[in-house]
Design an enzyme around this catalytic site. Structure first.
Site, PDB file in Angstrom:
ATOM      1  N   LYS A  59      -5.680  -1.169   6.566  1.00  0.00           N
ATOM      2  CA  LYS A  59      -6.912  -1.225   5.931  1.00  0.00           C
ATOM      3  C   LYS A  59      -6.018  -2.428   4.939  1.00  0.00           C
ATOM      4  O   LYS A  59      -6.978  -3.694   4.508  1.00  0.00           O
ATOM      5  CB  LYS A  59      -6.604   0.149   4.811  1.00  0.00           C
ATOM      6  CG  LYS A  59      -7.822  -0.232   3.811  1.00  0.00           C
ATOM      7  CD  LYS A  59      -7.515   1.126   2.416  1.00  0.00           C
ATOM      8  CE  LYS A  59      -5.763   0.949   2.016  1.00  0.00           C
ATOM      9  NZ  LYS A  59      -5.286   1.527   0.940  1.00  0.00           N
ATOM     10  N   LYS A  97      -1.244  -6.910  -4.327  1.00  0.00           N
ATOM     11  CA  LYS A  97      -1.337  -6.342  -3.519  1.00  0.00           C
ATOM     12  C   LYS A  97      -1.175  -6.220  -2.192  1.00  0.00           C
ATOM     13  O   LYS A  97      -0.101  -5.748  -1.033  1.00  0.00           O
ATOM     14  CB  LYS A  97      -1.476  -4.447  -4.107  1.00  0.00           C
ATOM     15  CG  LYS A  97      -1.623  -3.613  -3.159  1.00  0.00           C
ATOM     16  CD  LYS A  97      -0.030  -2.725  -3.205  1.00  0.00           C
ATOM     17  CE  LYS A  97       0.561  -2.067  -2.244  1.00  0.00           C
ATOM     18  NZ  LYS A  97       2.043  -1.937  -2.297  1.00  0.00           N
ATOM     19  N   SER A 153      -4.356   1.173  -3.021  1.00  0.00           N
ATOM     20  CA  SER A 153      -4.682  -0.358  -2.995  1.00  0.00           C
ATOM     21  C   SER A 153      -5.786  -0.341  -2.497  1.00  0.00           C
ATOM     22  O   SER A 153      -6.165  -0.247  -1.379  1.00  0.00           O
ATOM     23  CB  SER A 153      -3.315  -0.540  -2.056  1.00  0.00           C
ATOM     24  OG  SER A 153      -1.916   0.065  -2.201  1.00  0.00           O
TER      25      SER A 153
HETATM   26  P1  NDP Z   1      -2.377  10.351   1.030  1.00  0.00           P
HETATM   27  O1  NDP Z   1      -3.251  10.423   1.800  1.00  0.00           O
HETATM   28  O2  NDP Z   1      -1.105  11.144   0.707  1.00  0.00           O
HETATM   29  O3  NDP Z   1      -3.309  10.886  -0.472  1.00  0.00           O
HETATM   30  C1  NDP Z   1      -4.890  10.654  -0.768  1.00  0.00           C
HETATM   31  C2  NDP Z   1      -5.251  11.668  -1.878  1.00  0.00           C
HETATM   32  O4  NDP Z   1      -7.102  10.451  -2.420  1.00  0.00           O
HETATM   33  C3  NDP Z   1      -5.553  12.707  -1.905  1.00  0.00           C
HETATM   34  O5  NDP Z   1      -4.553  13.054  -3.224  1.00  0.00           O
HETATM   35  C4  NDP Z   1      -6.776  13.210  -0.894  1.00  0.00           C
HETATM   36  O6  NDP Z   1      -6.842  14.749  -1.473  1.00  0.00           O
HETATM   37  C5  NDP Z   1      -7.277  11.762  -1.968  1.00  0.00           C
HETATM   38  N1  NDP Z   1      -9.037  11.579  -1.311  1.00  0.00           N
HETATM   39  C6  NDP Z   1      -8.701  10.684  -0.283  1.00  0.00           C
HETATM   40  N2  NDP Z   1     -10.283  11.647   0.355  1.00  0.00           N
HETATM   41  C7  NDP Z   1     -10.775  11.537  -1.483  1.00  0.00           C
HETATM   42  C8  NDP Z   1     -12.137  11.668  -1.335  1.00  0.00           C
HETATM   43  N3  NDP Z   1     -12.949  10.964  -0.861  1.00  0.00           N
HETATM   44  N4  NDP Z   1     -12.305  12.443  -2.540  1.00  0.00           N
HETATM   45  C9  NDP Z   1     -11.612  12.647  -3.405  1.00  0.00           C
HETATM   46  N5  NDP Z   1     -10.258  12.444  -3.258  1.00  0.00           N
HETATM   47  C10 NDP Z   1      -9.678  11.633  -1.884  1.00  0.00           C
HETATM   48  O7  NDP Z   1      -2.420   8.822   0.449  1.00  0.00           O
HETATM   49  P2  NDP Z   1      -0.948   8.163  -0.809  1.00  0.00           P
HETATM   50  O8  NDP Z   1      -0.705   8.586  -1.367  1.00  0.00           O
HETATM   51  O9  NDP Z   1      -0.026   7.902   0.657  1.00  0.00           O
HETATM   52  O10 NDP Z   1      -1.116   6.939  -0.978  1.00  0.00           O
HETATM   53  C11 NDP Z   1      -3.333   6.560  -2.081  1.00  0.00           C
HETATM   54  C12 NDP Z   1      -3.570   4.990  -2.145  1.00  0.00           C
HETATM   55  O11 NDP Z   1      -1.815   4.575  -2.602  1.00  0.00           O
HETATM   56  C13 NDP Z   1      -3.482   4.310  -0.689  1.00  0.00           C
HETATM   57  O12 NDP Z   1      -4.303   3.353  -1.344  1.00  0.00           O
HETATM   58  C14 NDP Z   1      -2.515   3.432  -0.575  1.00  0.00           C
HETATM   59  O13 NDP Z   1      -2.315   3.151   0.098  1.00  0.00           O
HETATM   60  C15 NDP Z   1      -1.789   3.351  -2.025  1.00  0.00           C
HETATM   61  N6  NDP Z   1      -0.261   2.731  -1.734  1.00  0.00           N
HETATM   62  C16 NDP Z   1       0.639   3.619  -0.920  1.00  0.00           C
HETATM   63  C17 NDP Z   1       1.882   3.915  -0.856  1.00  0.00           C
HETATM   64  C18 NDP Z   1       3.039   4.963  -0.047  1.00  0.00           C
HETATM   65  O14 NDP Z   1       4.076   4.944   0.400  1.00  0.00           O
HETATM   66  N7  NDP Z   1       2.343   6.183   0.425  1.00  0.00           N
HETATM   67  C19 NDP Z   1       2.900   3.174  -1.629  1.00  0.00           C
HETATM   68  C20 NDP Z   1       1.698   2.356  -2.461  1.00  0.00           C
HETATM   69  C21 NDP Z   1       0.693   2.823  -2.209  1.00  0.00           C
HETATM   70  P3  NDP Z   1      -6.948  15.398  -0.506  1.00  0.00           P
HETATM   71  O15 NDP Z   1      -5.928  16.489  -1.094  1.00  0.00           O
HETATM   72  O16 NDP Z   1      -8.035  16.593  -1.191  1.00  0.00           O
HETATM   73  O17 NDP Z   1      -6.826  15.118   0.760  1.00  0.00           O
END
Ligand code: NDP
Length: 290
Positions: free
Chosen positions: A235, A166, A91
């Site tokens: 955010k 979104k 997002s």
């Molecule tokens: P999470 O925090 O669960 O997962 C984040 C992911 O990104 C992890 O795999 C993490 O890796 C990785 N990551 C974080 N920072 C970095 C970085 N600097 N470089 C590389 N990899 C990185 O987030 P969500 O899955 O909940 O959300 C992801 C996106 O989807 C967001 O933008 C959110 O707003 C959106 N979203 C979320 C929903 C939800 O219900 N959760 C619904 C719809 C959209 P690591 O495992 O190493 O930390």
């Protein structure tokens, strides 16, 4: 024809979204910053955990990271395959999508901003809504890959349009969340049975996704399960308000909701689900929504 796909970012959403890909494609690469998660995914779903440099050689590369800045940092210095399509399910920020789409075009790579909604349960079931901005031909080419986890998939416009839809969607949810917290603390102050009140409202014109799902499944039962972190909602409301400002519009309701969600986020416990925002209202009113 898409021969290979990759998924980068196996978080709450990505881990579940990527799990659908092996049913549709023979070659499915996964990569995660904490690489143990990629290895676990490979063991669980028969995907291939590979180095980032190899993952980005796929025909279609998905990413799902917290912010657009994370995606830009990741892309920095990566060499991509001409003709491939990067589908970013983060997002994210519309201006970032415009910038990255233009940068990747120079490498003959298409970039689609393709954020999703439907929460972790939708990711698990493969029933997400996908709102896509970017080149229409690239959208058509990437569509079969997005169909692995998406149910309603819409091309909504130029680069950045998907991120904009979104952000506004989540802002509308935030407005509802604040309004529901105010409405239900008021009802409780008047001695009303909240569960019965909820049934009435869900059969009436005041209902929303918050009253139909968030309130019964997360708040009234005091579960607050962490599936969508409150900082991520903060955010998203920030992105939405930036869009309002960029368009030089006035949106007092959205502005207030943004301030309230920021305040709730600033005062929340670490690792709070977005639904915990109502706890700020509970602290103010000394009334628990249960
Ligand atoms: P999470 O925090 O669960 O997962 C984040 C992911 O990104 C992890 O795999 C993490 O890796 C990785 N990551 C974080 N920072 C970095 C970085 N600097 N470089 C590389 N990899 C990185 O987030 P969500 O899955 O909940 O959300 C992801 C996106 O989807 C967001 O933008 C959110 O707003 C959106 N979203 C979320 C929903 C939800 O219900 N959760 C619904 C719809 C959209 P690591 O495992 O190493 O930390």
């Amino acid at each position: 024809m898409i021969q290979s796909v990759a998924f980068i970012g196996l978080g709450a959403m990505g881990y579940r979204m990527a799990a659908h890909l092996p049913q549709h494609f023979d070659t499915v690469y996964v990569w995660n910053r904490n690489f143990a998660k990629a290895e676990q995914h490979a063991a669980e779903y028969a995907t291939q955990a590979v180095e980032l440099e190899q993952a980005v050689q796929a025909d279609v590369i998905f990413s799902c990271l917290p912010t657009s800045q994370d995606v830009e940092n990741l892309l920095d210095g990566l060499s991509l395959k001409a003709g491939s399509i990067w589908v970013d399910c983060t997002s994210g920020v519309p201006d970032s999508a415009k910038k990255v789409a233009a940068q990747l075009k120079a490498q003959q790579v298409d970039f689609l901003d393709a954020p999703v909604s439907g929460q972790t349960i939708g990711a698990e079931k493969g029933t997400l809504t996908v709102m896509v901005g970017g080149d229409a031909q690239a959208f058509e080419k990437a569509l079969p890959a997005m169909q692995a986890f998406g149910q309603l998939i819409k091309h909504v416009g130029e680069p950045g349009a998907g991120f904009a839809v979104k952000a506004i969607n989540n802002m509308l949810m935030a407005v509802n969340l604040c309004a529901v917290a105010e409405g239900f603390t008021t009802l409780k102050a008047h001695g009303v049975n909240l569960n019965e009140a909820l049934d009435c409202i869900n059969a009436s014109s005041g209902k929303s996704a918050v009253t139909e799902m968030v309130l019964p499944q997360r708040i009234l039962n005091r579960a607050f399960p962490l599936t969508f972190a409150l900082p991520l909602l903060a955010k998203d409301t920030g992105i939405a308000l930036d869009l309002v400002r960029d368009a030089k519009l006035s949106a007092p309701v959205l502005g207030l909701a943004q301030s309230l969600i920021q305040a709730a986020n600033a005062t929340a416990e670490p690792d709070s689900d977005f639904s915990s925002a109502v706890k700020m209202y509970e602290a103010w009113s000394k009334i628990t929504i249960e």
